[in-house]
Motif scaffolding. Structure first.
Motif, PDB file in Angstrom:
ATOM      1  N   ALA A  95       0.764  -1.202   0.115  1.00 57.36           N
ATOM      2  CA  ALA A  95       0.037  -0.120   0.024  1.00 57.36           C
ATOM      3  C   ALA A  95       0.893   1.201   0.166  1.00 57.36           C
ATOM      4  CB  ALA A  95      -0.838   0.050   1.164  1.00 57.36           C
ATOM      5  N   SER A  96       2.050   1.043   0.600  1.00 58.94           N
ATOM      6  CA  SER A  96       2.988   2.434   0.468  1.00 58.94           C
ATOM      7  C   SER A  96       4.427   1.927   0.596  1.00 58.94           C
ATOM      8  CB  SER A  96       2.622   3.263   1.746  1.00 58.94           C
ATOM      9  OG  SER A  96       2.921   2.224   3.041  1.00 58.94           O
ATOM     10  N   THR A  97       5.251   2.686   0.305  1.00 63.74           N
ATOM     11  CA  THR A  97       6.645   2.399   0.710  1.00 63.74           C
ATOM     12  C   THR A  97       6.941   1.935   2.214  1.00 63.74           C
ATOM     13  OG1 THR A  97       7.037   4.381  -0.770  1.00 63.74           O
ATOM     14  CG2 THR A  97       8.925   2.853  -0.286  1.00 63.74           C
ATOM     15  N   SER A  98       6.260   2.885   2.996  1.00 62.20           N
ATOM     16  CA  SER A  98       6.315   2.708   4.312  1.00 62.20           C
ATOM     17  C   SER A  98       5.929   1.241   4.804  1.00 62.20           C
ATOM     18  CB  SER A  98       5.742   3.499   5.088  1.00 62.20           C
ATOM     19  OG  SER A  98       5.806   4.581   5.198  1.00 62.20           O
ATOM     20  N   GLU A  99       4.994   0.577   4.168  1.00 58.98           N
ATOM     21  CA  GLU A  99       4.411  -0.636   4.295  1.00 58.98           C
ATOM     22  C   GLU A  99       5.680  -1.726   3.769  1.00 58.98           C
ATOM     23  OE1 GLU A  99       0.545  -3.131   4.387  1.00 58.98           O
ATOM     24  OE2 GLU A  99       1.217  -2.512   2.345  1.00 58.98           O
ATOM     25  N   SER A 121      18.680  12.191   6.259  1.00 58.21           N
ATOM     26  CA  SER A 121      17.845  11.439   5.169  1.00 58.21           C
ATOM     27  C   SER A 121      16.297  11.368   5.799  1.00 58.21           C
ATOM     28  CB  SER A 121      18.472  10.113   5.195  1.00 58.21           C
ATOM     29  OG  SER A 121      17.564   9.357   3.902  1.00 58.21           O
ATOM     30  N   TYR A 122      15.459  10.770   5.435  1.00 54.55           N
ATOM     31  CA  TYR A 122      13.968  10.582   5.480  1.00 54.55           C
ATOM     32  C   TYR A 122      13.939  10.075   6.920  1.00 54.55           C
ATOM     33  CZ  TYR A 122       9.569   8.750   4.354  1.00 54.55           C
ATOM     34  OH  TYR A 122       8.063   8.505   4.290  1.00 54.55           O
ATOM     35  N   PRO A 123      13.269  11.225   7.743  1.00 59.62           N
ATOM     36  CA  PRO A 123      13.073  10.983   9.218  1.00 59.62           C
ATOM     37  C   PRO A 123      12.244   9.945   9.699  1.00 59.62           C
ATOM     38  CG  PRO A 123      12.426  13.241   8.523  1.00 59.62           C
ATOM     39  CD  PRO A 123      12.680  12.420   7.179  1.00 59.62           C
ATOM     40  N   SER A 195      16.983  -0.172  -1.549  1.00 62.41           N
ATOM     41  CA  SER A 195      17.190   1.050  -2.340  1.00 62.41           C
ATOM     42  C   SER A 195      15.896   1.735  -2.453  1.00 62.41           C
ATOM     43  CB  SER A 195      17.785   0.625  -3.583  1.00 62.41           C
ATOM     44  OG  SER A 195      18.104   1.908  -4.348  1.00 62.41           O
ATOM     45  N   ASP A 196      15.590   2.937  -1.852  1.00 66.38           N
ATOM     46  CA  ASP A 196      14.294   3.770  -1.940  1.00 66.38           C
ATOM     47  C   ASP A 196      14.488   4.572  -3.028  1.00 66.38           C
ATOM     48  OD1 ASP A 196      12.541   5.769  -1.822  1.00 66.38           O
ATOM     49  OD2 ASP A 196      12.379   5.379   0.497  1.00 66.38           O
ATOM     50  N   GLU A 197      13.946   4.422  -4.397  1.00 66.17           N
ATOM     51  CA  GLU A 197      13.883   5.056  -5.548  1.00 66.17           C
ATOM     52  C   GLU A 197      12.783   5.871  -5.789  1.00 66.17           C
ATOM     53  OE1 GLU A 197      15.426   1.948  -8.147  1.00 66.17           O
ATOM     54  OE2 GLU A 197      17.102   1.549  -6.729  1.00 66.17           O
ATOM     55  N   VAL A 198      12.167   6.554  -4.829  1.00 67.28           N
ATOM     56  CA  VAL A 198      10.637   7.106  -5.105  1.00 67.28           C
ATOM     57  C   VAL A 198      10.903   8.312  -5.875  1.00 67.28           C
ATOM     58  CG1 VAL A 198       9.472   5.849  -3.128  1.00 67.28           C
ATOM     59  CG2 VAL A 198      10.553   8.156  -2.772  1.00 67.28           C
ATOM     60  N   PHE A 199      11.812   8.971  -5.677  1.00 64.01           N
ATOM     61  CA  PHE A 199      12.072  10.010  -6.189  1.00 64.01           C
ATOM     62  C   PHE A 199      12.983   9.972  -7.669  1.00 64.01           C
ATOM     63  CE2 PHE A 199      11.568  11.840  -1.873  1.00 64.01           C
ATOM     64  CZ  PHE A 199      10.459  12.740  -2.304  1.00 64.01           C
ATOM     65  N   GLY A 200      13.113   8.804  -8.130  1.00 64.72           N
ATOM     66  CA  GLY A 200      14.248   8.560  -9.321  1.00 64.72           C
ATOM     67  C   GLY A 200      13.863   9.252 -10.474  1.00 64.72           C
ATOM     68  N   LEU A 232       3.610   4.959  -6.498  1.00 66.10           N
ATOM     69  CA  LEU A 232       2.747   6.231  -7.111  1.00 66.10           C
ATOM     70  C   LEU A 232       2.464   7.573  -6.397  1.00 66.10           C
ATOM     71  CD1 LEU A 232      -0.801   4.208  -8.098  1.00 66.10           C
ATOM     72  CD2 LEU A 232       1.099   4.657  -9.509  1.00 66.10           C
ATOM     73  N   SER A 233       3.238   7.399  -5.112  1.00 69.91           N
ATOM     74  CA  SER A 233       2.979   8.406  -4.296  1.00 69.91           C
ATOM     75  C   SER A 233       3.836   9.688  -4.630  1.00 69.91           C
ATOM     76  CB  SER A 233       3.215   8.365  -2.890  1.00 69.91           C
ATOM     77  OG  SER A 233       4.727   8.269  -2.554  1.00 69.91           O
ATOM     78  N   LYS A 234       5.118   9.327  -5.405  1.00 72.27           N
ATOM     79  CA  LYS A 234       5.952  10.328  -5.880  1.00 72.27           C
ATOM     80  C   LYS A 234       5.753  10.115  -7.575  1.00 72.27           C
ATOM     81  CE  LYS A 234       7.638  11.665  -1.913  1.00 72.27           C
ATOM     82  NZ  LYS A 234       6.404  11.180  -0.920  1.00 72.27           N
ATOM     83  N   LEU A 235       6.118   9.092  -7.952  1.00 72.34           N
ATOM     84  CA  LEU A 235       6.045   8.674  -9.455  1.00 72.34           C
ATOM     85  C   LEU A 235       5.143   9.187 -10.303  1.00 72.34           C
ATOM     86  CD1 LEU A 235       7.553   7.638 -11.979  1.00 72.34           C
ATOM     87  CD2 LEU A 235       6.295   5.522 -11.657  1.00 72.34           C
ATOM     88  N   LEU A 243      -0.397   2.763  -3.421  1.00 73.57           N
ATOM     89  CA  LEU A 243       0.335   1.896  -4.256  1.00 73.57           C
ATOM     90  C   LEU A 243       1.563   1.886  -4.383  1.00 73.57           C
ATOM     91  CD1 LEU A 243      -0.670  -0.952  -5.768  1.00 73.57           C
ATOM     92  CD2 LEU A 243      -0.244   0.432  -7.667  1.00 73.57           C
ATOM     93  N   ALA A 244       2.455   1.123  -3.853  1.00 75.54           N
ATOM     94  CA  ALA A 244       3.963   1.008  -4.029  1.00 75.54           C
ATOM     95  C   ALA A 244       4.428  -0.254  -4.358  1.00 75.54           C
ATOM     96  CB  ALA A 244       4.588   1.589  -2.771  1.00 75.54           C
ATOM     97  N   TRP A 245       5.727  -0.458  -4.845  1.00 77.01           N
ATOM     98  CA  TRP A 245       6.257  -1.779  -5.057  1.00 77.01           C
ATOM     99  C   TRP A 245       7.706  -1.803  -4.784  1.00 77.01           C
ATOM    100  CZ3 TRP A 245       3.866   1.834  -8.792  1.00 77.01           C
ATOM    101  CH2 TRP A 245       4.946   2.806  -9.258  1.00 77.01           C
TER     102      TRP A 245
HETATM  103  C1  LIG Z   1      12.564   9.009   0.912  1.00 81.16           C
HETATM  104  C2  LIG Z   1      10.994   8.751   1.002  1.00 81.16           C
HETATM  105  N1  LIG Z   1      10.719   7.317   0.776  1.00 81.16           N
HETATM  106  C3  LIG Z   1       9.297   7.039   0.700  1.00 81.16           C
HETATM  107  C4  LIG Z   1       8.345   7.956   0.903  1.00 81.16           C
HETATM  108  C5  LIG Z   1       6.920   7.914   0.996  1.00 81.16           C
HETATM  109  O1  LIG Z   1       6.375   7.003   0.162  1.00 81.16           O
HETATM  110  P1  LIG Z   1       4.957   6.310   0.456  1.00 81.16           P
HETATM  111  O2  LIG Z   1       3.843   7.355   0.590  1.00 81.16           O
HETATM  112  O3  LIG Z   1       4.820   5.423  -0.549  1.00 81.16           O
HETATM  113  O4  LIG Z   1       5.113   5.588   1.886  1.00 81.16           O
HETATM  114  C6  LIG Z   1       8.867   9.522   1.197  1.00 81.16           C
HETATM  115  C7  LIG Z   1       7.843  10.636   1.307  1.00 81.16           C
HETATM  116  O5  LIG Z   1       8.300  11.760   1.477  1.00 81.16           O
HETATM  117  C8  LIG Z   1      10.075   9.475   1.079  1.00 81.16           C
HETATM  118  O6  LIG Z   1      10.904  11.012   1.316  1.00 81.16           O
END
Ligand SMILES: Cc1ncc(COP(=O)(O)O)c(C=O)c1O
Length: 390
Positions: A95-99, A121-123, A195-200, A232-235, A243-245
């Motif tokens: 459901a998310s990258t967090s998950e 980095s990401y808090p 590897s978190d590539e959400v902003f790629g 999808l949250s960033k892409l 939705l994340a993968w």
């Molecule tokens: C580095 C990073 N990863 C993941 C996320 C959040 O992704 P998601 O909404 O899919 O949990 C963020 C949101 O700001 C982010 O900065």
């Protein structure tokens, strides 16, 4: 009565209190921290998004641990178009990258184990790890005009309990991409790479480093296991779609072992909604309106900042990609004091560097997603304040 890992300090910090006070007094606040694209006046292909989200097929529930085949195929096509070919069988939907982080920490770690995370980095890493009874141990990103991984600090952070190394590329908030040589060094450690590539897909400038950027950690040769995260949250700038993968790569026997265990974890939750999975191909196809607008705004904001700060007491750190810019302020006061002063005196809201664990002073982070006029007004007020009160 409660677990220790769920016990976080809920007391609001001084900046949150100041923000609440300003808003309660109906003060106009210029918010330079906006991270939610759906409240940042970004244009969307509304019709295409709404049409995609109402498929007939959403009336049928066909549970599947890793997600519907059609959605996994759409992700595999998307990733393969921009990097090494990925099989749909190696895609896990969440459901998310967090998950996805939560699933991976369950997969790789026992309680008390450690994962290495970049700093600054990401808090959220601290919380995500803690909620899985895992320790997030920082390694340093160093800045000397460009950002790079400080490998001595990473090696010093390794312990017998280290189970994975997390990288964020481009990183939030430093905007730095992992370089191909850095990826090779990480792969040689033999640890799984998350590897978190959400902003790629949001470069702020071309790759001009002699050391080219890694397109994705999936390109690492000789890595034991790689988990490349996107969503999808960033892409597609649709955080509400949920939705994340995770694409799984690495040594084939280990990949098979990881997928087998991930299936058990994912099957216990089945958390991704059916409608959004059917919508995925349509959402990916319709994203260009928002993606282009964000690319244009973030790059325009960064170029304006670079020009505006020239000759001032505030400097702009190099940012290669993502949605954030870091500003260095005079160290005549600490960054928390600067952020409070901007908010209380000038109605300008920025994040102090310590939110992201910068290891020295005095930095503030602004979101490049901020509408141009707001960013300009807010930054000009900050510059006036610095010129007056530094
Ligand atoms: C580095 C990073 N990863 C993941 C996320 C959040 O992704 P998601 O909404 O899919 O949990 C963020 C949101 O700001 C982010 O900065």
């Amino acid at each position: 009565m409660f677990s220790s890992r769920s016990g976080v300090d809920l007391a609001p910090n001084a900046l949150a209190v100041a923000l609440e006070t300003a808003l309660a007094r109906s003060r106009r606040v210029l918010d330079l921290t906006v991270a939610n694209p759906t409240s940042a006046a970004i244009p969307y292909d509304r019709e295409a998004i709404l049409a995609a989200l109402a498929p007939q097929a959403a009336l049928v529930y066909a549970p599947s641990a890793f997600g519907l085949a059609s959605a996994r195929e759409a992700v595999a096509r998307e990733l393969s178009a921009h990097g090494p070919a990925v099989e749909p069988s190696r895609i896990v939907l969440t459901a998310s990258t967090s998950e996805a982080y939560a699933f991976l920490f369950k997969l790789l770690c026992d309680p008390g184990d450690e994962v290495l995370v970049p700093r600054p980095s990401y808090p959220l890493f601290e919380h995500l790890a803690r909620l899985e009874a895992v320790r997030a141990v920082p390694y340093r990103l160093a800045y000397d005009g460009v950002w790079h991984v400080d490998f001595p600090s990473l090696r010093a952070a390794l312990s017998p309990r280290t189970r994975a190394v997390v990288t964020v590329s481009p990183n939030n908030p430093t905007g730095s991409y992992l370089k191909a040589t850095e990826l090779a060094t990480l792969a040689a450690l033999g640890l799984p790479i998350v590897s978190d590539e959400v902003f790629g897909r949001y470069p702020l400038r071309d790759d001009r480093s002699g050391d080219r950027r890694a397109v994705t950690a999936l390109e690492a040769e000789g890595a034991s296991l790689v988990f490349a995260l996107g969503g999808l949250s960033k892409l597609a700038a649709l955080p509400q779609a949920k939705l994340a993968w995770t694409a799984v790569g690495g040594e084939p026997t280990r990949v098979a072992g990881a997928l087998g265990r991930l299936e058990v974890i994912a099957d216990a939750f089945l958390s991704v909604g059916t409608a959004v999975q059917h919508a995925l191909p349509g959402l990916l196809a319709s994203r260009s309106v928002a993606e282009r607008a964000i690319g244009e705004r973030t790059r325009a904001n960064l170029a304006w900042l670079a020009a505006e700060l020239t000759g001032s007491a505030v400097s702009l750190l190099d940012a290669e990609g993502g949605w954030y810019a870091t500003l260095r302020l005079p160290r005549t006061r600490d960054e928390e004091a600067w952020a409070l002063l901007f908010l209380e005196q000038d109605g300008v809201h920025v994040h102090p560097g310590h939110f992201f664990d910068f290891d020295d002073e005095a930095y503030v982070v602004v979101s490049l997603l901020t509408p141009e006029a707001t960013l300009r007004e807010g930054v000009r007020k900050m510059l006036d304040r610095v010129a007056r009160d530094a």
